[in-house]
Scaffold this motif. Structure first.
Motif: not given
Lengths: 142, 432
Positions: A7-10, A16-19, A41-48, A65-66
């Motif tokens: 998970s990444v704090f965005v 931002r997501l592109a970066e 205000d923010y998103g949480i990007l969750r990745l596999i 922040t990961v």
């Protein structure tokens, strides 16, 4: 039988997501599935991804922040009712689902669901007993 | 009624000089004999109470700062025992501890005179209803104006702050003549009137006394328009007394200081040397009319200037101009004093890294304080619910410690600006 989700704090800022995803691309990290939880205000990007350890390392180097989390990946039939059946098993076992997201693979007839539950072991046992097979990291990318 | 106490408010400079001298001498003995903190300071400087022979000797005396009140928390600087104390007030301090002040019966009476002078200068009369929307409690605003109203002989309506629609109903039904609150709250009440489709001209309200935060001439015009009143400024701080230390008259070119009780000086904040009238510097007060907490040369940190030019209202009391800023980093948020160090204290007490920034804006005439905190691995979670719980916890701790609500925003690590290694802690976007 769990897999690592990252998970990444965005912050909600243009580009931002592109970066962030560029960091993964530059480091040859393959994304198998993703979801974004968004707030004002923010998103949480969750990745596999194929190499979670490397992904954590390069994202941290990029001053992000990961947080790695153990989640379940379960194959379900890509037919009506396939997902409902898996969720029904968890519901009967009284296992809470925090969130879930799905993806399909080139294998015809199969879909995969990533499940974040309050008890991984209990959920895995209940699913196995019902004939589902939670995948491990290597199976996911084979 | 033109003046509440004409014998003081229009006294000759000679009379005031004699009165101030006599009171300073009495005060210095009180401090030396009853406050060990001052005796020690005098001894270290080789100063004796008898060295002070008139108000002109005031520059021989040592300064007092807010830290001294903190170091002697809560009652260490009091010159009287609890048998003589009549009331306690307090304002927020920088690290969670409040600044505690005490009053004797005489102190409350003299402070009330100041507030009554302010009411009369704003056109107040004995048969007025005075609507007090300052908070009642440890904050001096509510009770200060309340006692001033009673001192004048007018009728106090102790509404306290909040519940704006009820405030409007009371303004209508109770026929309030004068309202006292913070200028931003006055604007808010004015806007509420508009929303409720009430024409301010239908209200009997004719004047307002507004203080506890900085406000501009433009804001005065706005308030005068939305409430259809004449708006007056008032100055005070709890360390000295509370609202009524200085007040505006109809000329509105500065606030007359109750210098018979609170003797003002302006000093250069760096050298601490007195500056001439008309020059901006830090305002310093000596409480020559106080018994319980007789502070000597207390540095207010407010930057202003004094003027002794003849005032068309007939008052001879010296005037202070609207404070232009502060010589420290204190912020005033909706009338509440907030130090960045308090915000940092809250963040540290929650076990978080002190990477934060305070952004203050004035939205619809209300101060909004936003605290941005950098996200860290410890705070972060894959679950929105957990992050929202963290935000709520920070918000709750801010409210408890600061006494005023803050918007908490979590931002990406290393995203807050740092200049020359030192963080830019405060961005104040208010145009006052």
């Amino acid at each position: 039988m769990t897999i690592k989700q990252i998970s990444v704090f965005v912050e909600n800022k243009e580009g931002r997501l592109a970066e962030i995803t560029n960091v993964l691309a530059e480091n040859q990290i393959d994304i198998r599935a993703l979801s974004i939880a968004d707030t004002t205000d923010y998103g949480i990007l969750r990745l596999i991804v194929n190499d979670p350890e490397k992904a954590v390392k390069v994202l941290k180097e990029a001053k992000l922040t990961v947080s790695p989390t153990d989640v379940l990946a379960v194959g379900v039939d890509d037919t009506p009712g396939g997902f409902a059946k898996a969720i029904g098993v968890l519901s009967e076992a009284k296992i809470g689902v925090e969130y879930a997201y799905a993806f399909v693979t080139p294998t015809v007839g199969k879909a995969y669901v990533i499940l974040r539950v309050n008890d991984n072991d209990l959920a895995a046992k209940a699913l196995e007993a019902a004939g589902f097979e939670p995948l491990n990291q290597s199976e996911l990318f084979s | 009624m033109k003046y509440f106490q004409p014998e003081i408010e229009t006294a000759s400079r000679e009379y005031l000089h004699a009165l101030q001298s006599a009171r300073l001498i009495k005060m210095v003995y009180n401090c030396y004999n009853n406050v060990p903190f001052y005796k020690k300071k005098f001894d270290e400087m080789g100063l004796l109470p008898q060295d002070i022979k008139s108000i002109d000797d005031i520059t021989k005396l040592p300064f007092t700062v807010k830290q001294d009140l903190r170091d002697n928390y809560p009652y260490g600087l009091f010159a009287v025992g609890r048998d003589k104390l009549k009331r306690i007030h307090a304002s927020s301090g920088t690290t969670g501890k409040q600044t505690v002040v005490g009053y004797t019966e005489g102190d409350i009476d003299r402070w009330s005179q100041g507030a009554a002078r302010a009411l009369v200068a704003a056109g107040g009369k004995k048969d007025d209803y005075v609507h007090i929307s300052y908070g009642y409690g440890l904050f001096t605003g509510g009770l200060g104006l309340h006692y001033g109203t009673e001192k004048l002989g007018a009728t106090a309506i102790p509404v306290s702050s909040g519940n704006t629609k009820r405030q409007v109903q009371i303004l209508q039904d109770f026929q309030s003549d004068i309202i006292c609150c913070t200028p931003s709250y006055a604007m808010f009440i004015g806007e509420t009137l508009k929303e409720m489709n009430i024409d301010p001209k239908t209200l009997p309200l004719r004047a307002g006394i507004f203080g506890a935060e900085a406000w501009s001439e433009n804001m005065r015009k706005e308030i005068e328009k939305v409430l259809d009143i004449k708006a007056y400024d008032i100055y005070g701080l709890s360390e000295i007394a509370g609202p009524g230390v200085a007040y505006e008259c109809e000329e509105q070119t500065g606030m007359h200081i109750c210098e018979d009780y609170f003797y003002p000086e302006i000093v250069d904040p760096d050298t601490l040397e007195p500056v001439p009238d008309g020059t901006y510097g830090e305002l310093v007060f000596t409480c020559i009319g106080k018994e319980a907490l007789p502070l000597i040369r207390y540095r207010t940190r407010d930057i202003t200037a004094l003027t002794r030019e003849k005032c068309s209202c007939g008052r001879t009391l010296v005037k202070m101009l609207k404070p232009r800023g502060r010589s420290d980093d204190m912020l005033i948020i909706r009338g509440v004093n907030v130090f960045p160090a308090q915000v940092e204290h809250v963040i540290l007490s929650l076990g978080m890294e002190p990477n934060y920034q305070i952004i203050v804006d004035r939205v619809n005439n209300l101060d909004i304080m936003k605290v941005c905190i950098e996200m860290s691995d410890e705070l972060f979670s894959d679950s929105v619910r957990h992050i929202e719980e963290t935000e709520a916890k920070i918000k709750g701790a801010m409210q408890t410690t600061l006494g005023v609500s803050a918007v908490v925003k979590l931002v990406e690590p290393h995203s807050l600006p740092r200049s020359e290694g030192k963080a830019v802690r405060v961005i104040d976007n208010r145009k006052i």
